[in-house]
Write an enzyme that holds these catalytic residues in place. Sequence first.
Site, PDB file in Angstrom:
ATOM      1  CG  ASP A  97     -35.901  43.127  48.601  1.00  0.00           C
ATOM      2  OD1 ASP A  97     -35.829  42.177  49.405  1.00  0.00           O
ATOM      3  OD2 ASP A  97     -36.250  44.284  48.936  1.00  0.00           O
ATOM      4  CD  GLU A 119     -42.510  43.686  48.760  1.00  0.00           C
ATOM      5  OE1 GLU A 119     -41.324  43.353  48.823  1.00  0.00           O
ATOM      6  OE2 GLU A 119     -43.249  43.717  49.752  1.00  0.00           O
ATOM      7  CD  GLU A 133     -31.533  43.137  51.085  1.00  0.00           C
ATOM      8  OE1 GLU A 133     -30.703  44.085  51.066  1.00  0.00           O
ATOM      9  OE2 GLU A 133     -31.477  42.225  51.921  1.00  0.00           O
ATOM     10  CG  HIS A 210     -33.278  41.650  59.290  1.00  0.00           C
ATOM     11  ND1 HIS A 210     -34.396  42.430  59.352  1.00  0.00           N
ATOM     12  CD2 HIS A 210     -33.139  41.279  57.990  1.00  0.00           C
ATOM     13  CE1 HIS A 210     -34.923  42.527  58.144  1.00  0.00           C
ATOM     14  NE2 HIS A 210     -34.183  41.851  57.308  1.00  0.00           N
ATOM     15  NE  ARG A 212     -26.857  40.015  53.862  1.00  0.00           N
ATOM     16  CZ  ARG A 212     -26.138  38.918  53.837  1.00  0.00           C
ATOM     17  NH1 ARG A 212     -24.839  38.968  53.629  1.00  0.00           N
ATOM     18  NH2 ARG A 212     -26.690  37.741  54.002  1.00  0.00           N
ATOM     19  CG  HIS A 244     -32.708  37.798  61.487  1.00  0.00           C
ATOM     20  ND1 HIS A 244     -31.773  36.928  60.992  1.00  0.00           N
ATOM     21  CD2 HIS A 244     -33.569  38.034  60.473  1.00  0.00           C
ATOM     22  CE1 HIS A 244     -32.054  36.653  59.727  1.00  0.00           C
ATOM     23  NE2 HIS A 244     -33.147  37.318  59.386  1.00  0.00           N
TER      24      HIS A 244
HETATM   25  C1  UD1 Z   1     -32.230  37.759  54.265  1.00  0.00           C
HETATM   26  C2  UD1 Z   1     -32.407  38.614  53.017  1.00  0.00           C
HETATM   27  C3  UD1 Z   1     -33.106  39.925  53.368  1.00  0.00           C
HETATM   28  C4  UD1 Z   1     -34.390  39.675  54.119  1.00  0.00           C
HETATM   29  C5  UD1 Z   1     -34.085  38.812  55.330  1.00  0.00           C
HETATM   30  C6  UD1 Z   1     -35.351  38.465  56.074  1.00  0.00           C
HETATM   31  C7  UD1 Z   1     -30.668  38.524  51.280  1.00  0.00           C
HETATM   32  C8  UD1 Z   1     -29.376  39.048  50.831  1.00  0.00           C
HETATM   33  N1  UD1 Z   1     -31.102  38.964  52.460  1.00  0.00           N
HETATM   34  O1  UD1 Z   1     -31.287  38.425  55.139  1.00  0.00           O
HETATM   35  O2  UD1 Z   1     -33.398  40.609  52.177  1.00  0.00           O
HETATM   36  O3  UD1 Z   1     -34.937  40.919  54.539  1.00  0.00           O
HETATM   37  O4  UD1 Z   1     -33.472  37.598  54.907  1.00  0.00           O
HETATM   38  O5  UD1 Z   1     -35.080  37.816  57.275  1.00  0.00           O
HETATM   39  O6  UD1 Z   1     -31.258  37.711  50.588  1.00  0.00           O
HETATM   40  N2  UD1 Z   1     -29.974  31.808  59.671  1.00  0.00           N
HETATM   41  C9  UD1 Z   1     -30.243  30.742  60.504  1.00  0.00           C
HETATM   42  N3  UD1 Z   1     -31.520  30.265  60.579  1.00  0.00           N
HETATM   43  C10 UD1 Z   1     -32.559  30.789  59.885  1.00  0.00           C
HETATM   44  C11 UD1 Z   1     -32.272  31.892  59.064  1.00  0.00           C
HETATM   45  C12 UD1 Z   1     -30.986  32.392  58.952  1.00  0.00           C
HETATM   46  O7  UD1 Z   1     -29.366  30.245  61.165  1.00  0.00           O
HETATM   47  O8  UD1 Z   1     -33.706  30.302  59.974  1.00  0.00           O
HETATM   48  C13 UD1 Z   1     -28.577  32.305  59.499  1.00  0.00           C
HETATM   49  C14 UD1 Z   1     -27.940  31.719  58.247  1.00  0.00           C
HETATM   50  O9  UD1 Z   1     -27.064  30.685  58.579  1.00  0.00           O
HETATM   51  C15 UD1 Z   1     -27.153  32.841  57.614  1.00  0.00           C
HETATM   52  C16 UD1 Z   1     -27.562  34.066  58.380  1.00  0.00           C
HETATM   53  O10 UD1 Z   1     -28.585  33.696  59.304  1.00  0.00           O
HETATM   54  O11 UD1 Z   1     -25.807  32.639  57.720  1.00  0.00           O
HETATM   55  C17 UD1 Z   1     -28.049  35.154  57.473  1.00  0.00           C
HETATM   56  O12 UD1 Z   1     -29.061  34.686  56.573  1.00  0.00           O
HETATM   57  P1  UD1 Z   1     -29.144  35.280  55.090  1.00  0.00           P
HETATM   58  O13 UD1 Z   1     -30.290  34.664  54.419  1.00  0.00           O
HETATM   59  O14 UD1 Z   1     -27.831  35.195  54.424  1.00  0.00           O
HETATM   60  O15 UD1 Z   1     -29.409  36.840  55.287  1.00  0.00           O
HETATM   61  P2  UD1 Z   1     -30.409  37.611  56.205  1.00  0.00           P
HETATM   62  O16 UD1 Z   1     -29.609  38.588  56.951  1.00  0.00           O
HETATM   63  O17 UD1 Z   1     -31.306  36.712  56.949  1.00  0.00           O
END
Ligand code: UD1
Length: 376
Positions: A97, A119, A133, A210, A212, A244
Amino acid sequence: MTHVMSILGTRPEAIKMAPVIKELEKYPAKIRSTVVVTAQHREMLDQVLGIFDIKPDYDLNIMSSNQTLADVTIKVLKGMEEIFSKDRPDVVLVQGDTTTVLAGALAAFYHKIKIGHVEAGLRTNNLQNPWPEEMNRRVVDSFADFYFCPTILGKQNLIKEGIPEKKIFVTGNTVIDALLWVANQSYEITNDSLKTVDFSNKKIILLTTHRRENYLSGGMKEIYEAIKEILKKHQDVEVVFPVHLNPNVRKLAHEKLDNNNPRVHLVDPLDYRDLVKLMKSSCIVLTDSGGIQEEAPSLGKPVVILRETTERPEGIEAGTAILAGTRQVNIFEIVDKLLSDKVFYGKMSNAVNPYGDGKSAWRIVDIIKRSFEELT
Ligand code: UD1
């Protein structure tokens, strides 16, 4: 030859799609399997690809710091359009999702490519929780072609929404395939940051947060306050929190919990193998993650769900999970009881796993193979 293209964006998608990709690779005479990573996550995704030895054919490499949901959506849509224009699959597989799932499936829909949703059918029936999601999965489920539901409940949800039964398959959750694969490997924790954890003498609580909506609503702060209260009352407890990489989550976690308490371990995101080992060595799991909610019952660990809603009520019905919400008082009370009441703990730690038997990937690939054989 059927061309199946799997699109992955984040760490959990990679964990849950790895068994499917590995299964697809077993039939090179019938299936051409390609993998696209959007890299909505970068480091956390690459770690999992390494463990399962998955080499992407295409890498959109879209991650940027503090990316917005619109940034991710636009970049995935455009990126997938370019890929489809030169390498068009027969079917696209998306999992779960995330924004990658929504945009990846939408791009396939625009190109009239068939879509398999792994899923499918999970619902909280609250569009704000989890946000975004619940919207992502509902939208994808309104136009997919193959619905692979982890449990019968997903199928029932989809039927209520008018999805034809012949498109719906109950396969189990592929996370159990991945978990069993990793849990059965002889592997010792190698991560230096876990060396100071007192696994022999202390009760270990595994914490992950983690989401949102928890961050935006202030729930995350309350979760961390509850943790402090638990540590104060239970001196025999240590908390391990793989934080995270989302910068908002990291800032808050370090502000609230990084107080030089030797019984709090804030560590970087762990290798999946380390996380599984850590889960096995923990006594309680506190989490707002979907995947961990599914994995922990298989290892006999009580799960305290740090969310207001869950799309995975099966664990609650089976008695291995409790929906605690995000209020400090409720979280404290539940964890305090688990730590103090052996009978209560014993009931919750009974290993029952409503989510799968480790053969979900085989079922999914079998359905795809048979469907395309019928067409040709
Ligand atoms: C995302 C998914 C969520 C999932 C989660 C798993 C969406 C809206 N959210 O949330 O459904 O449960 O991933 O972890 O699709 N970042 C890093 N390095 C990484 C990963 C992330 O620096 O390896 C930073 C990114 O720069 C970004 C922030 O974390 O700005 C958030 O990442 P994002 O993918 O937007 O949302 P998540 O909160 O991780």
